[in-house]
Motif scaffolding. Structure first.
Motif, PDB file in Angstrom:
ATOM      1  N   ARG A  12       0.835  -1.210   0.000  1.00  0.00           N
ATOM      2  CA  ARG A  12       0.000   0.000   0.000  1.00  0.00           C
ATOM      3  C   ARG A  12       0.865   1.254   0.000  1.00  0.00           C
ATOM      4  NH1 ARG A  12      -3.008  -3.333   3.460  1.00  0.00           N
ATOM      5  NH2 ARG A  12      -2.062  -2.412   5.301  1.00  0.00           N
ATOM      6  N   GLU A  13       1.919   1.253   0.790  1.00  0.00           N
ATOM      7  CA  GLU A  13       2.815   2.407   0.869  1.00  0.00           C
ATOM      8  C   GLU A  13       3.511   2.665  -0.467  1.00  0.00           C
ATOM      9  OE1 GLU A  13       6.930   3.540   3.146  1.00  0.00           O
ATOM     10  OE2 GLU A  13       5.423   2.445   4.300  1.00  0.00           O
ATOM     11  N   ALA A  14       3.999   1.612  -1.099  1.00  0.00           N
ATOM     12  CA  ALA A  14       4.695   1.765  -2.383  1.00  0.00           C
ATOM     13  C   ALA A  14       3.752   2.290  -3.458  1.00  0.00           C
ATOM     14  CB  ALA A  14       5.299   0.433  -2.809  1.00  0.00           C
ATOM     15  N   VAL A  15       2.537   1.782  -3.478  1.00  0.00           N
ATOM     16  CA  VAL A  15       1.554   2.232  -4.461  1.00  0.00           C
ATOM     17  C   VAL A  15       1.254   3.714  -4.248  1.00  0.00           C
ATOM     18  CG1 VAL A  15      -0.877   2.003  -5.142  1.00  0.00           C
ATOM     19  CG2 VAL A  15       0.555  -0.034  -4.934  1.00  0.00           C
ATOM     20  N   GLU A  16       1.080   4.112  -3.000  1.00  0.00           N
ATOM     21  CA  GLU A  16       0.796   5.514  -2.687  1.00  0.00           C
ATOM     22  C   GLU A  16       1.963   6.412  -3.084  1.00  0.00           C
ATOM     23  OE1 GLU A  16       0.054   8.262   1.240  1.00  0.00           O
ATOM     24  OE2 GLU A  16      -0.770   6.237   1.244  1.00  0.00           O
ATOM     25  N   GLU A  17       3.201   5.991  -2.774  1.00  0.00           N
ATOM     26  CA  GLU A  17       4.382   6.781  -3.115  1.00  0.00           C
ATOM     27  C   GLU A  17       4.520   6.986  -4.618  1.00  0.00           C
ATOM     28  OE1 GLU A  17       7.918   5.128  -1.417  1.00  0.00           O
ATOM     29  OE2 GLU A  17       7.226   5.449   0.635  1.00  0.00           O
ATOM     30  N   CYS A  18       4.055   6.031  -5.391  1.00  0.00           N
ATOM     31  CA  CYS A  18       4.138   6.125  -6.848  1.00  0.00           C
ATOM     32  C   CYS A  18       2.980   6.917  -7.448  1.00  0.00           C
ATOM     33  CB  CYS A  18       4.184   4.734  -7.472  1.00  0.00           C
ATOM     34  SG  CYS A  18       5.717   3.870  -7.136  1.00  0.00           S
ATOM     35  N   GLY A  19       2.080   7.384  -6.602  1.00  0.00           N
ATOM     36  CA  GLY A  19       0.961   8.171  -7.088  1.00  0.00           C
ATOM     37  C   GLY A  19      -0.109   7.350  -7.792  1.00  0.00           C
ATOM     38  N   GLN A  20      -0.137   6.059  -7.491  1.00  0.00           N
ATOM     39  CA  GLN A  20      -1.128   5.171  -8.092  1.00  0.00           C
ATOM     40  C   GLN A  20      -2.390   5.165  -7.228  1.00  0.00           C
ATOM     41  OE1 GLN A  20      -0.777   3.450 -11.021  1.00  0.00           O
ATOM     42  NE2 GLN A  20       1.168   4.484 -11.295  1.00  0.00           N
ATOM     43  N   PRO A  21      -3.531   4.836  -7.816  1.00  0.00           N
ATOM     44  CA  PRO A  21      -4.770   4.806  -7.034  1.00  0.00           C
ATOM     45  C   PRO A  21      -4.773   3.645  -6.025  1.00  0.00           C
ATOM     46  CG  PRO A  21      -5.159   4.006  -9.260  1.00  0.00           C
ATOM     47  CD  PRO A  21      -3.751   4.518  -9.224  1.00  0.00           C
ATOM     48  N   ARG A  22      -5.496   3.839  -4.934  1.00  0.00           N
ATOM     49  CA  ARG A  22      -5.601   2.796  -3.901  1.00  0.00           C
ATOM     50  C   ARG A  22      -6.143   1.495  -4.473  1.00  0.00           C
ATOM     51  NH1 ARG A  22      -5.532   0.474   0.668  1.00  0.00           N
ATOM     52  NH2 ARG A  22      -7.308  -0.035   1.979  1.00  0.00           N
ATOM     53  N   ALA A  23      -6.986   1.605  -5.509  1.00  0.00           N
ATOM     54  CA  ALA A  23      -7.543   0.397  -6.134  1.00  0.00           C
ATOM     55  C   ALA A  23      -6.433  -0.534  -6.603  1.00  0.00           C
ATOM     56  CB  ALA A  23      -8.450   0.773  -7.294  1.00  0.00           C
ATOM     57  N   LEU A  24      -5.302   0.029  -7.012  1.00  0.00           N
ATOM     58  CA  LEU A  24      -4.201  -0.810  -7.473  1.00  0.00           C
ATOM     59  C   LEU A  24      -3.662  -1.671  -6.338  1.00  0.00           C
ATOM     60  CD1 LEU A  24      -2.152  -1.769  -9.539  1.00  0.00           C
ATOM     61  CD2 LEU A  24      -0.760   0.212  -8.957  1.00  0.00           C
ATOM     62  N   SER A  25      -3.443  -1.086  -5.180  1.00  0.00           N
ATOM     63  CA  SER A  25      -2.909  -1.897  -4.079  1.00  0.00           C
ATOM     64  C   SER A  25      -3.908  -2.976  -3.671  1.00  0.00           C
ATOM     65  CB  SER A  25      -2.524  -1.027  -2.881  1.00  0.00           C
ATOM     66  OG  SER A  25      -3.639  -0.401  -2.302  1.00  0.00           O
ATOM     67  N   LEU A  26      -5.198  -2.654  -3.732  1.00  0.00           N
ATOM     68  CA  LEU A  26      -6.214  -3.663  -3.403  1.00  0.00           C
ATOM     69  C   LEU A  26      -6.198  -4.803  -4.414  1.00  0.00           C
ATOM     70  CD1 LEU A  26      -9.152  -1.322  -2.363  1.00  0.00           C
ATOM     71  CD2 LEU A  26      -7.596  -2.601  -0.863  1.00  0.00           C
ATOM     72  N   ARG A  27      -6.051  -4.466  -5.696  1.00  0.00           N
ATOM     73  CA  ARG A  27      -5.993  -5.518  -6.724  1.00  0.00           C
ATOM     74  C   ARG A  27      -4.732  -6.349  -6.590  1.00  0.00           C
ATOM     75  NH1 ARG A  27      -8.413  -2.666 -12.170  1.00  0.00           N
ATOM     76  NH2 ARG A  27     -10.517  -2.456 -11.361  1.00  0.00           N
ATOM     77  N   LEU A  28      -3.618  -5.704  -6.284  1.00  0.00           N
ATOM     78  CA  LEU A  28      -2.370  -6.451  -6.093  1.00  0.00           C
ATOM     79  C   LEU A  28      -2.477  -7.380  -4.888  1.00  0.00           C
ATOM     80  CD1 LEU A  28       0.249  -3.677  -6.841  1.00  0.00           C
ATOM     81  CD2 LEU A  28      -0.138  -5.760  -8.181  1.00  0.00           C
ATOM     82  N   GLU A  29      -3.052  -6.889  -3.803  1.00  0.00           N
ATOM     83  CA  GLU A  29      -3.239  -7.745  -2.625  1.00  0.00           C
ATOM     84  C   GLU A  29      -4.122  -8.943  -2.957  1.00  0.00           C
ATOM     85  OE1 GLU A  29      -4.138  -5.895   1.212  1.00  0.00           O
ATOM     86  OE2 GLU A  29      -3.429  -4.008   0.340  1.00  0.00           O
TER      87      GLU A  29
END
Length: 65
Positions: A12-29
């Motif tokens: 979640r932290e890496a996705v946020e740092e890259c400016g990606q939407p939270r939906a991406l971290s949820l899909r990756l998880e």
């Protein structure tokens, strides 16, 4: 088996740092969780991969300006 909470938090932290939407971290998880469970067919895994790929907004990190 559940994902390690430290791994999920780092993701979640890496996705946020890259400016990606939270939906991406949820899909990756979800994708990583499915990979650890091993019950998906090749087609299911391919669809999950495509879902994650489509969620990624290509480009560099947000400008620091």
């Amino acid at each position: 088996m559940a994902l390690d909470s430290a791994l999920a938090a780092a993701l979640r932290e890496a996705v946020e740092e890259c400016g990606q939407p939270r939906a991406l971290s949820l899909r990756l998880e979800a994708w990583l969780q499915a990979m650890t469970e091993g019950d998906d067919t090749r087609e299911d895994l391919a669809q999950r991969y495509e879902d994650v790929r489509e969620a990624v907004q290509l480009g560099g990190p947000p400008s620091a300006n």
